[in-house]
Enzyme design. Structure first.
Site, PDB file in Angstrom:
ATOM      1  N   CYS A  12       0.822  -1.210   0.000  1.00  0.00           N
ATOM      2  CA  CYS A  12       0.000   0.000   0.000  1.00  0.00           C
ATOM      3  C   CYS A  12       0.854   1.258   0.000  1.00  0.00           C
ATOM      4  CB  CYS A  12      -0.940   0.012   1.201  1.00  0.00           C
ATOM      5  SG  CYS A  12      -0.073  -0.009   2.776  1.00  0.00           S
TER       6      CYS A  12
ATOM      7  N   ASP B 140       2.412   2.574   2.553  1.00  0.00           N
ATOM      8  CA  ASP B 140       2.350   3.343   3.787  1.00  0.00           C
ATOM      9  C   ASP B 140       3.593   3.126   4.643  1.00  0.00           C
ATOM     10  OD1 ASP B 140      -0.047   4.162   2.911  1.00  0.00           O
ATOM     11  OD2 ASP B 140      -1.259   3.006   4.306  1.00  0.00           O
TER      12      ASP B 140
ATOM     13  N   CYS C   7      -3.030  -2.980   8.549  1.00  0.00           N
ATOM     14  CA  CYS C   7      -2.528  -1.664   8.965  1.00  0.00           C
ATOM     15  C   CYS C   7      -2.025  -1.715  10.405  1.00  0.00           C
ATOM     16  CB  CYS C   7      -3.619  -0.605   8.839  1.00  0.00           C
ATOM     17  SG  CYS C   7      -4.528  -0.673   7.288  1.00  0.00           S
TER      18      CYS C   7
ATOM     19  N   CYS D  36      -2.706   5.416   5.641  1.00  0.00           N
ATOM     20  CA  CYS D  36      -4.165   5.471   5.672  1.00  0.00           C
ATOM     21  C   CYS D  36      -4.681   5.811   7.079  1.00  0.00           C
ATOM     22  CB  CYS D  36      -4.734   4.133   5.221  1.00  0.00           C
ATOM     23  SG  CYS D  36      -4.519   2.845   6.461  1.00  0.00           S
TER      24      CYS D  36
HETATM   25 FE1  FES Z   1      -1.561   0.640   4.195  1.00  0.00          FE
HETATM   26 FE2  FES Z   1      -3.466   0.932   5.893  1.00  0.00          FE
HETATM   27  S1  FES Z   1      -3.685   0.701   3.768  1.00  0.00           S
HETATM   28  S2  FES Z   1      -1.384   0.733   6.291  1.00  0.00           S
END
Ligand code: FES
Length: 148
Positions: A33, A35, A103, A59
């Site tokens: 993702c 992140d 996450c 997110c």
């Molecule tokens: Fe990547 Fe939440 S979508 S940490």
């Protein structure tokens, strides 16, 4: 749907920021993702986590889980902090939607990475702590390879 607690920690995150000269800093990322989460730990001579801050580029669930994770480890010993798993973070938030559970894993890994950094700097071993697994480039070194 997000629980009230998730929304609360997302809109009003606790312990956001950074600690200068932190005893332990850990950065982890999720390549899927994109992140990234960074945790800073201030640990006293007795091994108690006196302060903790985080920065999350990710997110809403990642922000909420980082925030809750900092609350859960603050005031704990290093060993107790190891027990703050992503499951514990999810439970403390009254749950996350299944697609967002990963996450919370980022929060657990960020704490472990910061603890690992602390142990490395101090030259100690924390029982049960494994080297951090990070997707991002700056943490490609797992710290257990021998140079030759
Ligand atoms: Fe990547 Fe939440 S979508 S940490």
């Amino acid at each position: 749907m997000y629980t009230e607690k998730v929304m609360d920690h997302f809109t009003n995150p606790r312990n956001m920021g950074e600690i200068e000269n932190a005893k332990g800093v850990g950065t982890v990322g999720n390549a899927k993702c994109g992140d990234i989460m960074r945790m800073y730990l201030d640990i006293d001579d007795d091994g108690i986590i006196q302060d903790v801050k985080f920065k999350t580029f990710g997110c809403g669930a990642a922000v909420a889980t980082s925030s809750m994770a900092t609350e859960l480890v603050k005031g704990k010993t290093v060993q107790e902090a190891l027990e703050v798993t992503n499951k514990a973070v999810c439970e403390a938030l009254d749950g996350l939607p299944p697609v967002k559970v990963h996450c919370s894993l980022l929060a657990e890994e960020a704490i472990h990475a910061a603890l690992w950094d602390y142990a490395q700097k101090k030259g100690i071993t924390i029982e049960g702590l494994k080297p951090p697994v990070a997707d991002i480039d700056e943490l490609h070194d797992h710290g257990d390879e021998e140079e030759y």
